[in-house]
Enzyme design. Structure first.
Site, PDB file in Angstrom:
ATOM      1  N   HIS A  19      50.103  47.353  20.496  1.00 35.51           N
ATOM      2  CA  HIS A  19      50.672  47.938  21.715  1.00 35.51           C
ATOM      3  C   HIS A  19      52.117  47.481  21.931  1.00 35.51           C
ATOM      4  O   HIS A  19      52.539  47.215  23.045  1.00 35.51           O
ATOM      5  CB  HIS A  19      49.780  47.569  22.913  1.00 35.51           C
ATOM      6  CG  HIS A  19      50.214  48.193  24.219  1.00 35.51           C
ATOM      7  ND1 HIS A  19      50.381  49.556  24.371  1.00 35.51           N
ATOM      8  CD2 HIS A  19      50.516  47.642  25.425  1.00 35.51           C
ATOM      9  CE1 HIS A  19      50.770  49.804  25.611  1.00 35.51           C
ATOM     10  NE2 HIS A  19      50.859  48.660  26.270  1.00 35.51           N
ATOM     11  N   ASP A  31      49.879  54.496  25.140  1.00 36.94           N
ATOM     12  CA  ASP A  31      50.458  55.008  23.897  1.00 36.94           C
ATOM     13  C   ASP A  31      49.890  56.390  23.569  1.00 36.94           C
ATOM     14  O   ASP A  31      50.612  57.279  23.108  1.00 36.94           O
ATOM     15  CB  ASP A  31      50.194  54.034  22.748  1.00 36.94           C
ATOM     16  CG  ASP A  31      50.806  52.661  23.006  1.00 36.94           C
ATOM     17  OD1 ASP A  31      51.908  52.608  23.591  1.00 36.94           O
ATOM     18  OD2 ASP A  31      50.177  51.643  22.654  1.00 36.94           O
TER      19      ASP A  31
END
Length: 340
Positions: free
Chosen positions: A204, A177
């Site tokens: 996530h 990310d």
């Protein structure tokens, strides 16, 4: 937020700078990769084999591992490689491991959410965590297997049941990310992506991914619409790849890069290198969610200090409010799986 610490380095920068550091210190790492034959495991193992930070690479999977290990062993770098095949060899694969990275499991296909992977991947992570708790309870564990929001609580519950739980040593690898946020923001502002650093907090998957663009280094500004679009692209970037691969898999190469970056950070921390900071999804008291990703100062025994959220913009505070209920649900699902 990160300005007090060294910016996490890219894989290529680490590779180029590591040689002097690796030869000047006694401490190199034995790294085990569980799921080494898969779409993430193979390129991840390749990147690890190329690094002077890694002295010993132990590759485990249920199929094809001897072939992957033989192939990698022909590469002209110092790390030794050994492959272990099947559950009966799992414990041997983990013996002496200081770092265990777990990309094992099935990938997403079009139309699947990370949550759809739960039933298959939950039992895989549970079984691998049980073996780690028995054989290498002091290892630093990095979990890539999705859904990370649930698989990290699964591993943690397994370690707790085994009586060897140390919350500072179990990490959900959310580095991808951060890598995506750095890449997308650099592209939008025509910056060098290796010089951009955007903390990404929360979880996530989907709405739990919270890019803190207000804390980006260097500082960047976007219109409200552009900020919203960029945030949504970072949150849904995994789906972007799943769709583009049209049934042929999910984000394997970028995930391998991100997994390697995080592994190298752990290797450097193990050796006592100071100021190692990475975002990761860990047991946390920063928010109402029991597990949460924030920037972490990492040392030889795992988390040295949770650096927290810093100052959020109004937009980021709204993202946080939306993320917490989803995160709590994901965490509960993981814990219930172990305790049912």
């Amino acid at each position: 937020m990160f300005s007090r610490f060294v910016r996490p380095q890219t894989v290529s920068a680490l590779h180029n700078s590591a040689k002097n550091f690796a030869t000047s210190t006694q401490r190199n790492a034995k790294v085990a990769v569980c799921g080494a034959s898969g779409g993430i495991g193979q390129p991840l193992s390749l990147l690890l084999k190329g690094s002077p930070h890694v002295t010993e690479l132990s590759l485990y999977d249920i199929v094809h591992t001897p072939g992957v290990a033989a192939d990698l062993s022909h590469i002209e770098t110092a790390a030794t490689v050994k492959g272990y095949n099947g559950p009966e060899q799992l414990k041997d694969a983990l013996k002496g491991a200081e770092i265990v990275i777990i990309p094992a499991g099935v990938p997403r296909k079009p139309g699947m959410t990370r949550d759809d992977l739960f039933n298959t991947n939950a039992s895989i992570v549970r079984d691998l965590a049980q073996a780690c708790a028995e054989v290498c309870p002091k290892a630093l564990i990095g979990i890539i297997s999705n859904p990370v929001n649930s698989t990290v609580p699964i591993a943690s519950e397994v370690f707790q049941k085994a009586g060897v739980y140390d919350p500072n040593r179990i990490f959900g690898v959310s580095t991808l990310d951060v890598v995506r946020a750095n890449a997308f923001i650099a592209e939008a502002k025509n910056l060098d992506p290796t010089k951009v650093n955007v903390p990404v907090v929360g979880g996530h998957s989907g709405v739990t991914i919270i890019p803190l663009i207000s804390q980006a280094k260097p500082s960047v500004e976007f219109s409200k619409d552009k900020l919203k679009a960029l945030t949504e692209r970072i949150q849904e970037a995994g789906t972007e790849v799943v769709k583009a691969k049209a049934g042929a898999g999910s984000a394997t190469l970028s995930m391998a890069y991100a997994g390697a970056r995080f592994t190298f950070a752990l290797c450097r921390a193990l050796k006592g290198e100071p100021n190692i900071v990475e975002c990761a999804y860990v047991r946390s008291n920063i928010t109402e969610a029991k597990y949460f990703s924030t920037p972490l100062l990492i040392g030889p025994n795992g988390i040295q200090k949770n650096l927290g959220l810093g100052k959020l913009s109004d937009f980021e505070s709204e993202l946080l409010a939306a993320a917490i209920p989803e995160l709590k649900k994901n965490i509960q699902k993981g814990e219930d799986f172990v305790n049912k």
